[in-house]
Design an enzyme around this catalytic site. Structure first.
Site, PDB file in Angstrom:
ATOM      1  CG  ASP A  52      -2.899  -0.787  -0.460  1.00 27.56           C
ATOM      2  OD1 ASP A  52      -3.962  -1.083   0.111  1.00 27.56           O
ATOM      3  OD2 ASP A  52      -2.621  -1.180  -1.623  1.00 27.56           O
ATOM      4  CB  SER A  53      -6.924   1.495   3.188  1.00 28.43           C
ATOM      5  OG  SER A  53      -6.467   0.834   4.357  1.00 28.43           O
ATOM      6  CG  ASP A  91      -1.994  -4.028   1.928  1.00 33.83           C
ATOM      7  OD1 ASP A  91      -2.069  -5.246   1.683  1.00 33.83           O
ATOM      8  OD2 ASP A  91      -2.997  -3.298   2.082  1.00 33.83           O
ATOM      9  CE  LYS A 121      -4.317  -6.940   2.632  1.00 33.93           C
ATOM     10  NZ  LYS A 121      -4.582  -6.312   1.320  1.00 33.93           N
ATOM     11  CD  GLU A 123      -4.758  -4.991  -3.904  1.00 33.97           C
ATOM     12  OE1 GLU A 123      -4.955  -4.769  -5.126  1.00 33.97           O
ATOM     13  OE2 GLU A 123      -5.052  -4.166  -3.009  1.00 33.97           O
ATOM     14  CD  GLU A 190     -11.483  -4.824  -0.692  1.00 31.50           C
ATOM     15  OE1 GLU A 190     -10.270  -5.105  -0.573  1.00 31.50           O
ATOM     16  OE2 GLU A 190     -11.919  -3.659  -0.723  1.00 31.50           O
TER      17      GLU A 190
HETATM   18  O1  KIV Z   1      -5.639  -1.708   2.464  1.00 35.59           O
HETATM   19  C1  KIV Z   1      -6.558  -2.201   3.138  1.00 35.59           C
HETATM   20  O2  KIV Z   1      -7.078  -1.596   4.082  1.00 35.59           O
HETATM   21  C2  KIV Z   1      -7.015  -3.543   2.778  1.00 35.59           C
HETATM   22  C3  KIV Z   1      -8.235  -4.051   3.482  1.00 35.59           C
HETATM   23  C4  KIV Z   1      -9.436  -3.385   2.951  1.00 35.59           C
HETATM   24  C5  KIV Z   1      -8.341  -5.522   3.406  1.00 35.59           C
HETATM   25  O3  KIV Z   1      -6.426  -4.179   1.967  1.00 35.59           O
END
Ligand code: KIV
Length: 272
Positions: A52-53, A91, A121, A123, A190
């Protein structure tokens, strides 16, 4: 690293586990689009994370909170279309799993069904236990994410190192064990102290993937745009830059502009 499709052995959750078992480090990067995913897969990356980056590096938002499930699915579809070998993990974005386990399950199903990705994934630890259980029950592999969890940035108030204090370090260790016991196949750690990441990685059977978590995690992940130097001003201590692509692209663009302006491009051999 190029190989014909017939020789390629797909990276699965079992392959990832076997890598930990034999002490081979796992290499993960983020990807959000077809062209980049194709290069990274061809170069031998084990896991591509549609992170989600994307909210930051693709859409330009300050945090990861605004990106939607539809956006994540669009990015995931592009990445899945590109890869032949690596595993694709997506994510679940903020708001798509926190409210209740049924919402979490339906978000995870949408990602898997509409993108063809191999795992999701999300959190958090005990706070999202029921959602993880529900998703796993549907046969969807889940990667956990502890330590600095950017979707909670407004709770933390800062992006500094997490779990430096004993209480938070203990909670992280408990959460890591819980995620393993629930059935997560791997865990991102992280921005936590290297020592803690080492302890957690040693104590777990499932692999850990570190970002800013030192050398003892079972694998490493970076945001590709950071690692390639596209995000010029982001320079945390944990980041190793393998290229200065911002500068390279800027230079190429300046030369292109100059060539067009002085009527050098296109030339005789570049026309029909
Ligand atoms: O969204 C992302 O890029 C991440 C990584 C930093 C692990 O969750």
């Amino acid at each position: 690293m190029s190989a014909s499709t017939s020789e390629i052995k797909r990276v699965t959750t079992h392959v990832i586990q076997a890598m930990k078992n034999r002490g081979e480090k796992i290499a993960m990067l983020t990807a959000y689009d077809y062209s980049m995913a194709r290069i990274l897969d061809d170069a031998g990356i084990d896991i591509l994370l549609v992170g989600d980056s994307a909210s930051n590096v693709m859409a330009g938002y300050e945090t990861t909170l605004p990106i939607t499930l539809d956006h994540m699915i669009y990015h995931a579809q592009s990445v899945v279309r590109a890869v032949k070998r690596c595993m694709v993990v997506v994510d679940l974005p903020f708001g798509s799993y926190q409210s209740n386990p049924e919402v979490a399950l339906s978000s995870a199903i949408r990602v898997m069904k509409e993108s063809g990705a191999h795992a999701i994934k999300l959190e958090g630890g005990s706070e999202v236990e029921e959602s993880i259980t529900r998703i796993l029950k549907a046969g969807i592999p889940v990667m956990g994410h502890l330590g600095l969890t950017p979707q909670s940035i407004y709770k933390f108030g800062t992006y500094t190192v997490r779990a430096k204090e004993e209480a938070e370090a203990l909670k992280l260790q408990e959460d890591a064990k819980l995620l393993q016991d629930l059935g997560c196949f791997a865990l991102v750690l992280e921005k936590i102290p290297a020592n803690l990441a080492g302890i957690v990685s040693k104590s777990l059977e499932i692999p850990t993937i570190g970002i800013g978590a030192g050398p003892d995690a079972d694998g490493q992940v970076l945001v590709t745009h950071d690692m390639l130097g596209i995000t010029k001003d982001f320079k945390p201590r944990f980041l190793r830059r393998y290229l200065e692509l911002y500068d390279a692209i800027n230079d190429a663009t300046q030369r292109y502009v100059a060539d067009v302006k002085r009527r050098d491009f296109p030339n005789e051999s570049e026309k029909y």
